[in-house]
Each structure stands twice: as structure tokens, then as C-alpha cells.
Design a protein around this motif. Sequence first.
Motif, PDB file in Angstrom:
ATOM      1  N   GLU A   1       0.833  -1.203   0.000  1.00  0.00           N
ATOM      2  CA  GLU A   1       0.000   0.000   0.000  1.00  0.00           C
ATOM      3  C   GLU A   1       0.863   1.247   0.000  1.00  0.00           C
ATOM      4  O   GLU A   1       0.616   2.194  -0.766  1.00  0.00           O
ATOM      5  N   LEU A   2       1.884   1.261   0.854  1.00  0.00           N
ATOM      6  CA  LEU A   2       2.739   2.442   0.938  1.00  0.00           C
ATOM      7  C   LEU A   2       3.407   2.730  -0.398  1.00  0.00           C
ATOM      8  O   LEU A   2       3.415   3.876  -0.867  1.00  0.00           O
ATOM      9  N   LEU A   3       3.970   1.689  -1.021  1.00  0.00           N
ATOM     10  CA  LEU A   3       4.654   1.894  -2.297  1.00  0.00           C
ATOM     11  C   LEU A   3       3.684   2.368  -3.376  1.00  0.00           C
ATOM     12  O   LEU A   3       4.038   3.206  -4.220  1.00  0.00           O
ATOM     13  N   ALA A   4       2.448   1.864  -3.341  1.00  0.00           N
ATOM     14  CA  ALA A   4       1.456   2.310  -4.310  1.00  0.00           C
ATOM     15  C   ALA A   4       1.124   3.780  -4.095  1.00  0.00           C
ATOM     16  O   ALA A   4       0.973   4.544  -5.064  1.00  0.00           O
ATOM     17  N   ARG A   5       1.010   4.213  -2.829  1.00  0.00           N
ATOM     18  CA  ARG A   5       0.729   5.629  -2.540  1.00  0.00           C
ATOM     19  C   ARG A   5       1.903   6.499  -2.977  1.00  0.00           C
ATOM     20  O   ARG A   5       1.709   7.593  -3.511  1.00  0.00           O
ATOM     21  N   VAL A   6       3.124   6.040  -2.721  1.00  0.00           N
ATOM     22  CA  VAL A   6       4.322   6.780  -3.135  1.00  0.00           C
ATOM     23  C   VAL A   6       4.330   6.971  -4.646  1.00  0.00           C
ATOM     24  O   VAL A   6       4.546   8.082  -5.158  1.00  0.00           O
ATOM     25  N   GLU A   7       4.089   5.887  -5.380  1.00  0.00           N
ATOM     26  CA  GLU A   7       4.089   5.968  -6.844  1.00  0.00           C
ATOM     27  C   GLU A   7       3.009   6.916  -7.345  1.00  0.00           C
ATOM     28  O   GLU A   7       3.231   7.697  -8.288  1.00  0.00           O
ATOM     29  N   ALA A   8       1.831   6.871  -6.718  1.00  0.00           N
ATOM     30  CA  ALA A   8       0.726   7.721  -7.162  1.00  0.00           C
ATOM     31  C   ALA A   8       1.022   9.199  -6.941  1.00  0.00           C
ATOM     32  O   ALA A   8       0.763  10.033  -7.814  1.00  0.00           O
TER      33      ALA A   8
END
Length: 227
Positions: free
Chosen positions: A109-116
Motif C-alpha cells: 500500500e505504501l509503495l502504491a501511494r508513493v508511486e501515485a
Amino acid sequence: METTVLVIEDDAAVRQGVVDALEYSGYRTLQAADGLAGLELARRGSYQLMLLDLMMPGRDGFAVLEALKRDRPGQPVIILSARGEEEDRVRGLRLGADDYVLKPFSVRELLARVEAVLRRSCERPAPVDQWSIPGGAVDFSTGELTFSDGGREMLSEREAALLRYLLGAEGRVVTRAEILRHVWGLDPARTETRTLDMHVMHLRTKLRDVHQSLLVTVRGKGWRLNA
């Protein structure tokens, strides 16, 4: 260019876990363990995204975010917090955070938020090349000032960068430290230079700002462009 993420988190285990996940995914990291050290690093460091805890010694995350947004407007920030109350989420977003991630969170989840957030920040509108100024206009693609009476002035690369930054501030007072950091790329805490004053003087001359009513000195604070 390698993307750098600044992690400000006082819990050593959480901070190390976040740093490990980011670095495994190919990001560079900077890190700080409290609000005071984090704000200092946030002001002088070179990074594309900040991950910010709220409850920290020294200065809490809200204070860090508020100070950061004055010095580095537009800086992407994701808040990481165990505080899930609506009031805290709203306050963080109103202070300029791009996202608010509740603890505990998964690495995915964190990496997805970072990428977004990084993707959105890259997609933000680029600065325009032409601006109107009193009595004329500036074209940043050519570095030329043109006036309604037919007069023309060429800006140096640094003069153009300074004028673009001041115009982008939209009437906000811009400090000497902010200009040195964002336009000159220097650490203001380690820089003793009057070159900025000389550039302001030259820019005023080219803008025909005889009475200093366009590029205004705000004593003890910095400069404001009334455009």
C-alpha cells in the motif's frame, strides 16, 4: 535521475522498515528521527517526496509541514500516522499534504501511494513561458523582456530563473534562503554571498522598476513581486 524520498519518523523500527522497502524498490532515501532534525533536512536536502510522521519529539508533523510549505511550496508530502481522526486528516490535507496513510500499513500500500503521489507531482502543469508585467511582458523561452513602447531587454539565465520564481510565488514574500535554495541550488546556512542582491538590482533595472514598486523589498524578510 534517481528519485529520493525523505522519511521523517521517530519510531526506529517503522523508519527502518519504510527505508528498506523504498530502497529495495529502487528509491534513494534520506531519514530523520525527530521533528527538529527532520525540518532541517527537509529545508536543505534534495528529494522529490517526503514521508512524514505526525507524533514526534522536537516538532510534531503538523509544525514541520506548515514550515515546509512556506519554504518549499509544491513539495509533495505523504503523512504517515496512527491518528485516524477526521480532524487530523483534514488538517494535514489543508496544510498541503498530498496523501494521508494510516498506520499500520502494508508495504504494498505504501509503495502504491508513493508511486501515485510522485506520478501526480510529475503531471502538475509546467510553468508557462510568457507572463504579463506592468508595461510589458516577459518570454522565458527566449529570455526577453518587451515593453509597450517597443523597448527590449535580454535577461541572463539566472535573472530569468529568479524572475520566474518570483512570478510563480504569486505575490508571496520570498525569502533570501528560499531563493538561494531553489534558484541558486545552494545551502543558505552555509552560504555568504551578496550575488543575490546584485541580481535583484540588475533585474529591477531591466524591469524599469525605478521606484521599486514592482520588485519590493520586504525588510528583514525578502522580496515580493507585485505583478
